[in-house]
Design a protein around this motif. Structure first.
Motif, PDB file in Angstrom:
ATOM      1  N   ARG A 185       0.860  -1.181   0.000  1.00  0.00           N
ATOM      2  CA  ARG A 185       0.000   0.000   0.000  1.00  0.00           C
ATOM      3  C   ARG A 185       0.897   1.232   0.000  1.00  0.00           C
ATOM      4  O   ARG A 185       1.475   1.603   1.028  1.00  0.00           O
ATOM      5  N   LEU A 186       1.052   1.861  -1.153  1.00  0.00           N
ATOM      6  CA  LEU A 186       1.945   3.006  -1.296  1.00  0.00           C
ATOM      7  C   LEU A 186       1.294   4.287  -0.785  1.00  0.00           C
ATOM      8  O   LEU A 186       0.066   4.401  -0.732  1.00  0.00           O
ATOM      9  N   THR A 187       2.137   5.252  -0.442  1.00  0.00           N
ATOM     10  CA  THR A 187       1.662   6.591  -0.125  1.00  0.00           C
ATOM     11  C   THR A 187       2.296   7.573  -1.105  1.00  0.00           C
ATOM     12  O   THR A 187       3.371   7.334  -1.647  1.00  0.00           O
ATOM     13  N   GLY A 188       1.598   8.658  -1.321  1.00  0.00           N
ATOM     14  CA  GLY A 188       2.105   9.692  -2.201  1.00  0.00           C
ATOM     15  C   GLY A 188       1.625  11.050  -1.756  1.00  0.00           C
ATOM     16  O   GLY A 188       0.690  11.170  -0.962  1.00  0.00           O
ATOM     17  N   ARG A 189       2.282  12.077  -2.250  1.00  0.00           N
ATOM     18  CA  ARG A 189       1.880  13.456  -1.978  1.00  0.00           C
ATOM     19  C   ARG A 189       1.477  14.068  -3.305  1.00  0.00           C
ATOM     20  O   ARG A 189       2.283  14.134  -4.243  1.00  0.00           O
ATOM     21  N   LEU A 190       0.227  14.483  -3.384  1.00  0.00           N
ATOM     22  CA  LEU A 190      -0.359  14.966  -4.628  1.00  0.00           C
ATOM     23  C   LEU A 190      -0.543  16.477  -4.563  1.00  0.00           C
ATOM     24  O   LEU A 190      -1.146  16.993  -3.630  1.00  0.00           O
ATOM     25  N   LEU A 191      -0.020  17.170  -5.561  1.00  0.00           N
ATOM     26  CA  LEU A 191      -0.177  18.618  -5.669  1.00  0.00           C
ATOM     27  C   LEU A 191      -0.952  18.915  -6.938  1.00  0.00           C
ATOM     28  O   LEU A 191      -0.540  18.529  -8.036  1.00  0.00           O
ATOM     29  N   ARG A 192      -2.082  19.603  -6.805  1.00  0.00           N
ATOM     30  CA  ARG A 192      -2.919  19.929  -7.945  1.00  0.00           C
ATOM     31  C   ARG A 192      -2.768  21.401  -8.304  1.00  0.00           C
ATOM     32  O   ARG A 192      -2.692  22.265  -7.432  1.00  0.00           O
ATOM     33  N   PRO A 193      -2.727  21.707  -9.597  1.00  0.00           N
ATOM     34  CA  PRO A 193      -2.602  23.097 -10.022  1.00  0.00           C
ATOM     35  C   PRO A 193      -3.955  23.802  -9.979  1.00  0.00           C
ATOM     36  O   PRO A 193      -4.981  23.209  -9.632  1.00  0.00           O
ATOM     37  N   ALA A 194      -3.942  25.074 -10.331  1.00  0.00           N
ATOM     38  CA  ALA A 194      -5.183  25.839 -10.385  1.00  0.00           C
ATOM     39  C   ALA A 194      -6.074  25.308 -11.508  1.00  0.00           C
ATOM     40  O   ALA A 194      -5.606  24.741 -12.493  1.00  0.00           O
ATOM     41  N   GLY A 195      -7.376  25.513 -11.352  1.00  0.00           N
ATOM     42  CA  GLY A 195      -8.326  25.122 -12.389  1.00  0.00           C
ATOM     43  C   GLY A 195      -8.889  23.737 -12.166  1.00  0.00           C
ATOM     44  O   GLY A 195      -8.469  22.991 -11.292  1.00  0.00           O
ATOM     45  N   THR A 196      -9.848  23.377 -13.001  1.00  0.00           N
ATOM     46  CA  THR A 196     -10.552  22.111 -12.846  1.00  0.00           C
ATOM     47  C   THR A 196      -9.990  21.006 -13.720  1.00  0.00           C
ATOM     48  O   THR A 196     -10.356  19.845 -13.577  1.00  0.00           O
ATOM     49  N   GLY A 197      -9.112  21.341 -14.656  1.00  0.00           N
ATOM     50  CA  GLY A 197      -8.522  20.323 -15.518  1.00  0.00           C
ATOM     51  C   GLY A 197      -9.348  20.098 -16.787  1.00  0.00           C
ATOM     52  O   GLY A 197     -10.267  20.871 -17.075  1.00  0.00           O
ATOM     53  N   PRO A 198      -9.006  19.041 -17.520  1.00  0.00           N
ATOM     54  CA  PRO A 198      -8.039  18.007 -17.158  1.00  0.00           C
ATOM     55  C   PRO A 198      -6.598  18.501 -17.274  1.00  0.00           C
ATOM     56  O   PRO A 198      -6.237  19.192 -18.223  1.00  0.00           O
ATOM     57  N   HIS A 199      -5.779  18.137 -16.264  1.00  0.00           N
ATOM     58  CA  HIS A 199      -4.402  18.613 -16.181  1.00  0.00           C
ATOM     59  C   HIS A 199      -3.419  17.571 -16.710  1.00  0.00           C
ATOM     60  O   HIS A 199      -3.581  16.371 -16.443  1.00  0.00           O
ATOM     61  N   PRO A 200      -2.366  17.982 -17.397  1.00  0.00           N
ATOM     62  CA  PRO A 200      -1.234  17.077 -17.599  1.00  0.00           C
ATOM     63  C   PRO A 200      -0.603  16.807 -16.248  1.00  0.00           C
ATOM     64  O   PRO A 200      -0.733  17.597 -15.309  1.00  0.00           O
ATOM     65  N   SER A 201       0.085  15.681 -16.130  1.00  0.00           N
ATOM     66  CA  SER A 201       0.575  15.272 -14.818  1.00  0.00           C
ATOM     67  C   SER A 201       1.988  14.724 -14.911  1.00  0.00           C
ATOM     68  O   SER A 201       2.403  14.221 -15.956  1.00  0.00           O
ATOM     69  N   VAL A 202       2.724  14.808 -13.790  1.00  0.00           N
ATOM     70  CA  VAL A 202       4.083  14.287 -13.708  1.00  0.00           C
ATOM     71  C   VAL A 202       4.227  13.471 -12.428  1.00  0.00           C
ATOM     72  O   VAL A 202       3.889  13.946 -11.342  1.00  0.00           O
ATOM     73  N   VAL A 203       4.725  12.240 -12.556  1.00  0.00           N
ATOM     74  CA  VAL A 203       5.037  11.383 -11.415  1.00  0.00           C
ATOM     75  C   VAL A 203       6.506  11.570 -11.066  1.00  0.00           C
ATOM     76  O   VAL A 203       7.381  11.481 -11.938  1.00  0.00           O
ATOM     77  N   LEU A 204       6.803  11.845  -9.799  1.00  0.00           N
ATOM     78  CA  LEU A 204       8.177  12.065  -9.342  1.00  0.00           C
ATOM     79  C   LEU A 204       8.653  10.892  -8.487  1.00  0.00           C
ATOM     80  O   LEU A 204       7.947  10.466  -7.566  1.00  0.00           O
ATOM     81  N   LEU A 205       9.860  10.389  -8.787  1.00  0.00           N
ATOM     82  CA  LEU A 205      10.431   9.235  -8.092  1.00  0.00           C
ATOM     83  C   LEU A 205      11.726   9.632  -7.384  1.00  0.00           C
ATOM     84  O   LEU A 205      12.684  10.071  -8.025  1.00  0.00           O
ATOM     85  N   HIS A 206      11.760   9.454  -6.086  1.00  0.00           N
ATOM     86  CA  HIS A 206      12.919   9.843  -5.274  1.00  0.00           C
ATOM     87  C   HIS A 206      14.100   8.900  -5.491  1.00  0.00           C
ATOM     88  O   HIS A 206      13.977   7.823  -6.084  1.00  0.00           O
ATOM     89  N   GLY A 207      15.261   9.323  -4.969  1.00  0.00           N
ATOM     90  CA  GLY A 207      16.475   8.520  -5.063  1.00  0.00           C
ATOM     91  C   GLY A 207      16.640   7.589  -3.880  1.00  0.00           C
ATOM     92  O   GLY A 207      15.691   7.347  -3.114  1.00  0.00           O
ATOM     93  N   CYS A 208      17.876   7.080  -3.695  1.00  0.00           N
ATOM     94  CA  CYS A 208      18.119   6.082  -2.658  1.00  0.00           C
ATOM     95  C   CYS A 208      17.989   6.655  -1.249  1.00  0.00           C
ATOM     96  O   CYS A 208      17.898   5.903  -0.277  1.00  0.00           O
TER      97      CYS A 208
END
Length: 303
Positions: A56-79
């Protein structure tokens, strides 16, 4: 562009295209119309590795202004994980996440370590959360999660990672028919890898990215030396889809905000157990411009 101050050691393939700690967005975000950060949870696709029970993963989601539909980017941390020793999101991830959010992208920062009881793999002698095994399945799960959100443009989702997270980018974005790119909905639209280790894809003669890939590495990186990435991009099938930039005089972590270069001696993941890490301002400024243009081209201009 930084052409007058930046000597380009290698640009192969396609033609080119400040925060100290993280706090919940407040008045500045409210004034700009962006949404407050959300903590989200979703299952990894690692059930085949865990006996049928996915992490069960956790994530932090940041949404931009407006209702969308928004393009999106998934960010992956290092070691080092998503979080600094203070317990807050590491400054590099904060800076990129909030910058992309302000540019109009929905951003999902995925924590692959916390839900598995791991805090740091940089100094560990074992690697229980592997880029090409568990973490690529986390990346695919993040893609599936975002596609279930109504405010996200399901066809315009990019993947971006650093170091071990960048190695995950290469694994998740180079699986071809074995990954989401082989499915009906398709995979990630584009990907960005900051200073990945390229030995694993280099050892696979069939490896190639699923689509447009931007790789940004440091010439002096002694943690993940860039030679294997240079060799990888010499392949015709890789070169056609990849832009590789090797920054002169830049070490691992060159894009981190305001980090003086230092040498770490306690690394299990670097050759000889030691490597340099820190900001190179010329490389950082150029990388910011390249990432901005690359995402604009691939997620906004219909590339």
């Amino acid at each position: 562009m930084m052409a007058s101050t930046l000597r380009r050691v290698a640009v192969l393939g396609m033609a080119a295209w400040a925060l100290a700690a993280y706090a919940t967005p407040g008045a500045a975000h409210a004034a700009s119309g962006v949404h407050a950060e959300e903590i989200v949870r979703f299952p990894s696709l690692d059930g085949d590795l865990t006996g049928g029970t996915p992490t069960r993963l956790t994530g932090r989601l940041l949404r931009p202004a407006g209702t969308g539909p928004h393009p999106s980017v998934v960010l992956l941390h290092g070691c080092g994980g998503l979080y600094a020793k203070t317990g807050r999101v590491a400054p590099r991830h904060v800076w990129w996440a909030t910058t992309l959010q302000q540019q109009g992208y929905e951003v999902l920062m995925v924590d692959s370590f916390g839900p598995r009881g791991v805090s740091d793999l940089c100094t560990a002698k074992e690697r229980p959360v592997r880029a090409s095994v568990e973490r690529k399945r986390d990346a695919w799960a993040a893609l599936a999660y975002l596609r279930n959100r109504p405010e996200v443009d399901h066809g315009r989702i990019a993947l971006m990672g650093w170091s071990q997270g960048a190695g995950t980018v290469l694994a998740a974005y180079g699986a071809g028919e074995d990954g989401p790119a082989g499915g009906e909905s398709g995979g990630f639209r584009a990907a960005i890898a900051f200073y990945p280790g390229c030995k694993t894809p280099l050892s696979d003669e069939d490896w190639q990215p699923d689509g447009p890939l931007l790789m940004l590495v440091g010439e002096k990186d002694d943690w993940n030396p860039p030679d294997s990435c240079v060799d990888l991009v010499k392949r015709d099938a890789v070169k056609e889809r990849t832009e590789l930039v090797v920054y002169p005089n830049a070490y691992h972590g060159f894009d981190a905000p305001d980090v003086p270069v230092r040498k770490r001696q306690d690394l299990a993941t670097a050759p000889g157990g030691a490597a340099h890490f820190g900001t190179n301002e010329d490389a950082r400024k150029d990388a910011i411009e390249r990432v901005t243009n690359f995402l604009n081209e691939r997620l906004r201009a219909g590339g």
